[in-house]
Design a protein around this motif. Sequence first.
Motif, PDB file in Angstrom:
ATOM      1  N   ALA A  24       0.762  -1.362  -0.127  1.00  0.00           N
ATOM      2  CA  ALA A  24      -0.188  -0.134   0.351  1.00  0.00           C
ATOM      3  C   ALA A  24       0.504   1.657  -0.287  1.00  0.00           C
ATOM      4  O   ALA A  24       0.302   2.194  -0.055  1.00  0.00           O
ATOM      5  N   LEU A 150      -6.993  -3.998  -2.129  1.00  0.00           N
ATOM      6  CA  LEU A 150      -6.178  -2.330  -3.292  1.00  0.00           C
ATOM      7  C   LEU A 150      -6.963  -3.151  -4.359  1.00  0.00           C
ATOM      8  O   LEU A 150      -7.322  -1.525  -4.790  1.00  0.00           O
ATOM      9  N   ASP A 153     -11.123  -1.566  -3.921  1.00  0.00           N
ATOM     10  CA  ASP A 153     -10.786  -1.112  -3.280  1.00  0.00           C
ATOM     11  C   ASP A 153     -12.172  -0.545  -2.636  1.00  0.00           C
ATOM     12  O   ASP A 153     -13.378   0.066  -3.049  1.00  0.00           O
ATOM     13  N   TRP A 159      -6.536   2.713   0.219  1.00  0.00           N
ATOM     14  CA  TRP A 159      -4.978   2.116   1.479  1.00  0.00           C
ATOM     15  C   TRP A 159      -5.560   1.706   2.721  1.00  0.00           C
ATOM     16  O   TRP A 159      -5.586   0.921   3.317  1.00  0.00           O
TER      17      TRP A 159
END
Length: 471
Positions: A24, A150, A153, A159
Amino acid sequence: MFLLPVILAALFMYGFDGNVVNVALPAIQSDLGAGAAALELVVGGYVFSYATGLVLGGRLGDIFAHRRMFLAGVAAFTLASVLCGLAQDPVQLVLARMLQGLTAAAMVPQVLALITIVFSAEQRPRALAWFGVTGGLSGVCGQLLGGLLLGADVFGLGWRVIFFINLPVGLVVFALASALLPRAATANRPALDGIGVLVISGSLALALVPLVLGREEGWPVWTWMLLPASVPAFWAALAWERRLAARGGQPLLDLTLFRGKVFTTGLAINAAFMAFFTSFVFVVSLTLQTGFGFNALGAGLVFTPMAVLAMLASLTGKRLIAKYGLRVMIAGSAITGLSVLLIAVGLQVEGDRLAVPWLLTATGLMGIGNGLILPSLIGAPMTGIAPAQAGVASGTLSTAQQFASVTGVAVVGGIYFAVLNQGGYATAAEVAAWIALALVLTMMVLALRLARAVAAQRPPSREQSEVLASS
């Protein structure tokens, strides 16, 4: 039994958060405008505060009861994770990460201590096997699941989801642990050695700060001043602990743990393994993503065969370990050594054209080898540890593991980057692989010494035999 997965979930949360942040970092840099030093502290601050607080966390468990400290640690770690996800600038995130590492230091030593205390001699080997598997899987899953989170999303959190995910997990672990962990009074509670806390934590800090920050900062003069200063500081800390014990006090670091060859040799094996494995994952992950063009998810998938086979080898090797004892650890070290050799030779011959099937075969072999190593790796140093020493022994073991991990990444990583500037990613990774092989061979030698130390015990108790045959 539900109790074991509940307490191991806390270990998984710690290991997951120690590794998931690596995938991240680009998103954090873009969103918060974090510089290189801040990003290094996001990773290194967590390791530093965790490592310096481990011995204290183990001792607090001995003082206030491991159940109470476990619950407090889980609650505090969950809260610190939320603070990480809420951070609005790099300074807030760094401070929250350091708090997260400190709360993990209160939580994690209780896991091994609870296994030592709560589970019977017959149940303990299997519990220790799962402890080793969980510790290994948490790091790999941090890379793999981090890439998935990630990429998905989730809820548009970016993140921040890697930290917010600890909220529901932490709440469930806390609720189940409250219901399942037995309430046991702590007899003969040791006193808290305040001076020991300061001198031991200070000496560790003198070593860890330059190791964590030195490479990113270009190894300035202050790092070369602090690192040597850690040696006399640590000897001064040991001198204080000896004097306190001689006066009939209760030192933070129980030096009687180091009188037996089994504990000290087992500790050395843990250090060699962690220095090898952590630096290996660091180098390979960086090489795949930065040098060979893999994305975060693709790099994580390379480690999937290792994770799956490590779990299977740990769970199916019970009869072998019970029958052959520490010879299984030696055999596992040989298999892991072969896997590292395959990677080194492959990089030497093929360079950055190294075929993915070759790499998957090598990491799969490493999973089998590590799966045979991990159960006895944890069980060996804890053999014969009295319940009253379980917390401080667990803290000492975890501290040694973390210090070895940081040192391995700093030293092997430093050599890797030095070679990288001259010969490219494949050459740098090859050199790192040869160093990793040397660490694995060192582990094999130490395992032979440990086998002799165990054989020299007269007579080995049934409990000791079962713990060393962890599966």
